[in-house]
Motif scaffolding. Structure first.
Motif, PDB file in Angstrom:
ATOM      1  N   ALA A  15      -6.611   2.296   2.587  1.00 51.49           N
ATOM      2  CA  ALA A  15      -5.381   1.708   3.101  1.00 51.49           C
ATOM      3  C   ALA A  15      -4.870   2.431   4.344  1.00 51.49           C
TER       4      ALA A  15
ATOM      5  N   LYS B 264      -8.019  10.216  -5.585  1.00 56.23           N
ATOM      6  CA  LYS B 264      -7.816   9.577  -6.877  1.00 56.23           C
ATOM      7  C   LYS B 264      -9.073   9.386  -7.706  1.00 56.23           C
TER       8      LYS B 264
ATOM      9  N   GLY C 229      -4.159   3.133  -6.282  1.00 61.82           N
ATOM     10  CA  GLY C 229      -5.183   3.206  -5.244  1.00 61.82           C
ATOM     11  C   GLY C 229      -6.398   3.929  -5.768  1.00 61.82           C
TER      12      GLY C 229
ATOM     13  N   GLU D 255       0.819  -1.210   0.000  1.00 54.68           N
ATOM     14  CA  GLU D 255       0.000   0.000   0.000  1.00 54.68           C
ATOM     15  C   GLU D 255       0.858   1.267   0.000  1.00 54.68           C
TER      16      GLU D 255
ATOM     17  N   ASN E 295       1.154   4.019  -3.008  1.00 55.03           N
ATOM     18  CA  ASN E 295       0.839   5.432  -2.776  1.00 55.03           C
ATOM     19  C   ASN E 295       1.978   6.331  -3.254  1.00 55.03           C
TER      20      ASN E 295
END
Ligand code: ADP
Ligand code: MG
Length: 617
Positions: free
Chosen positions: A101, A82, A96, A32, A36
């Motif tokens: 997360a 996003k 993502g 994660e 990112n």
């Protein structure tokens, strides 16, 4: 009407529950955070891990950073920059999009965020523990973002205990790291584990990135694949068939820069190799597929790597023909030689080693229905203690005599009390008897009272002295395997095994070949079952990962200790009377029977006097 009983869960509880789905192990955090950082358009990403991520996973990037509001917001559930609307889901260009997360990770760990945007003077420093904001303050920081995730599962001990050994967890971490690094070769990546740098990957192209990760030898194995169609663009590499090997190959599919697994597409590749592979061998492949985002269903579970394509059948056909074409074009087929059996190649250094013919050891006591542990114990005791088993039972206590006499000289007062039920002679001449208590201790009567022996520690001592002698005095013979074993390890672990190779060979291991990600073993120490090898080596690596001792003696010592530890009969294992006696015999035949290799007492004596004292209360 009865009162309503449904309540909304408080946020921190909901977060903790949801976290279980996103974060299964330290490697999930790694994935994660790396994703990112990629989404934040970083060109340089560092991963710092301690104890396989159990105590620290930190990702430092030089990407866009976050402003003060976002730095706080990013930990909220469903907080994402996003996507804005449902339609965006069909045109995703980021890893993502769920905004889950960080909320999940913050619910079950101690998280420290440092982030600064390029145009700002000051950045933000935030500490969150178990979803609770501890501090938020302005700070002087470099451009980019650093997330440090400490003490994962600190508030869910059950999950923490469920984690595997450091070696296993670290392999998962490496897998995630490699997948992200392979998907983004233009980004520089670094990985530091327990203070040592494992990867320092410069910005490069796909081929260089693969070679940098899997080692220089990979280069000559790669055949480029390239195909452009309306449906899909394929680039990447497949391995020349002659380098294919048994077991898990290096097999990677990336779809739109995301690592995925697909049994269906794998089948397409195998199909393309048809007739080119030896039975059971697996080719390597590193294939990068680009498809229009709306033709795949990304709405899969965050931790899953499966994917759904609109037109799978066409993809299958295109992929198969692209790979086939490459294999044909690079003319790899004619160099194949199926007749050569690599098992027959003797590595040079073993040319003069006397071959040990495989011996078949039949354990007549083996009962396939007995519990696993017990039969294991039979094996370990059965094979070598036969000589000691016949030793005179009394002789064991020679070493103990002094102690007992000393104790006796203090104890004549109570002596009168003893011996009323049984004469001393009777005890001495009684048939040897041992009892196992709680599948943990072996109790045995001796002249001055009784011995209580810790079975695991005792066996560790016995094995330890045995291995140490093998390593330092004479080379142990090995049991040759009919079929060499290929065991897979990370680059770091293989390095360690290589360094220890001479010592390990003295214990009876025979290493045939080291590959990029595996080692081939054709001989094992006599006492070791084939099924135990990977566990023993894994534990050995685990025990030595932080420091390999410098001197060869302490190397031998560490290996003997570690092997004794992993092969010793465990607490909770049932031992037959014969096994108990063998163990006790072997223990007192040791040079230093009093303590385990880790300096813990192997047995205690309870004298009659001690017992008397207890009864006097
Ligand atoms: P998602 O990635 O699904 O959006 P996350 O919980 O992983 O959800 O992250 C939440 C948000 O925090 C992201 O949408 C992004 O705006 C921000 N963020 C997370 N990590 C970084 C980073 N390394 N650099 C900049 N922004 C980040
Ligand atoms: Mg994310």
């Amino acid at each position: 009407m009865a009162a309503s009983i449904i309540q909304l869960l408080p946020d921190h509880v909901a977060n903790q529950i949801a976290a279980g789905e996103v974060v299964q192990r330290p490697a999930s955090v790694v994935k994660e955070l790396l994703e990112n950082a990629v989404d934040a358009k970083a060109s340089d990403i560092k991963l710092i891990v301690k104890e396989a991520g159990k105590t620290l996973v930190q990702v430092i990037d030089n990407g866009l950073g976050m402003n003060t509001t976002d730095a706080r917001l990013c930990f909220e559930r469903h907080a994402t920059s996003k996507i804005r609307q449902a339609e965006d889901l069909f045109n995703l260009h980021t890893k993502g999009f769920r905004g889950e997360a960080l909320a999940s990770i913050a619910a079950i760990a101690h998280v420290e965020l440092k982030t600064k945007q390029d145009q700002e003077e000051l950045g933000n420093h935030i500490v969150i523990e178990g979803s609770k904001l501890i501090t938020q303050e302005a700070a002087v920081l470099p451009k980019g973002t650093s997330f440090a995730v400490k003490n994962l599962f600190f508030n869910i001990p059950a999950r923490r205990n469920f984690l595997k050994s450091e070696t296993v967890e670290f392999r998962h971490v490496m897998d995630e790291f490699q997948r992200v690094a392979m998907a983004h070769p233009s980004i520089a990546f670094g990985l530091i584990h327990n203070g040592s740098e494992l990867y320092n990957l410069p910005s490069s192209n796909y081929r260089q990135r693969i070679v940098n990760i899997f080692g220089g030898k990979t280069n000559e194995k790669l055949v480029p694949v390239s195909e452009e169609t309306e449906l899909i663009n394929i680039t990447g590499f497949v391995g020349k068939p002659e380098f294919a090997k048994k077991g898990r190959g290096e097999q990677f599919f990336f779809v739109n820069d995301r690592y995925i697994k697909s049994a269906y597409l794998h089948h397409a590749i195998m199909n393309a190799y048809e007739g080119l592979l030896k039975e059971g061998n697996q080719p390597s492949y590193f294939l990068y597929l680009q498809v229009p985002p709306h033709t795949i269903d990304i709405n899969i579970h965050p931790t899953k790597t499966e994917i759904k394509f609109d037109d799978e059948h066409s993809l299958y056909a295109i992929l198969r023909s692209a790979v086939k074409h490459s294999l044909g074009q690079f003319n790899v087929a004619p160099v194949l030689d199926f007749e050569r059996d690599s098992n027959l190649d003797t590595p040079y250094q073993y040319k003069d080693k006397v071959a040990n013919f495989p011996t078949i050891q039949v354990d007549s006591r083996f009962n396939p229905f007995a519990c696993e542990k017990s039969s294991n114990a039979l094996n370990t005791f059965g094979s070598y203690k036969k000589e000691t088993a016949t030793q005179n039972w009394e002789s064991l206590y020679v070493g103990l005599k002094q102690d007992t006499q000393e104790i006796e000289s203090f104890s004549f007062e109570s002596e009168e009390v003893t011996g009323t039920l049984f004469s001393e002679d009777a005890v001495e001449n009684a048939p040897t008897s041992t009892y196992q208590i709680h599948k943990k201790y072996i109790v045995s009567a001796i002249k001055s009272g009784m011995l209580v022996i810790d079975q695991r520690r005792a066996h560790e001592r016995v094995l330890y002295e045995q291995f140490l002698t093998n390593i330092t005095v004479f080379k142990a013979s090995s049991q040759q395997l009919l079929f060499p074993l290929a065991l897979y390890f990370s680059a770091e672990e293989l390095q360690l095994i290589k360094e220890l190779q001479p010592v390990l060979e003295n214990t009876g291991f025979v290493f045939d070949a080291f590959n990029v990600d595996s080692v081939q073993i054709s001989g094992l120490p006599i006492l070791m079952a084939e099924s135990e090898v990977s566990i023993v080596l894994e534990e050995l690596i685990n025990n030595l990962q932080n420091e390999i001792p410098e001197s060869s003696f302490s190397q031998s010592d560490s290996i003997a200790k570690s092997m004794a530890k992993s092969m010793a009969v465990k607490t909770g294992t049932y031992l037959t009377v014969k096994e108990q006696e063998n163990l006790v015999n072997s223990l007192f035949a040791c040079k230093d029977p009093n303590v385990s290799p880790f300096q813990k007492p192997t047995f205690i004596t309870l004298t009659v006097e001690d017992l008397d004292k207890r009864f006097a209360l």
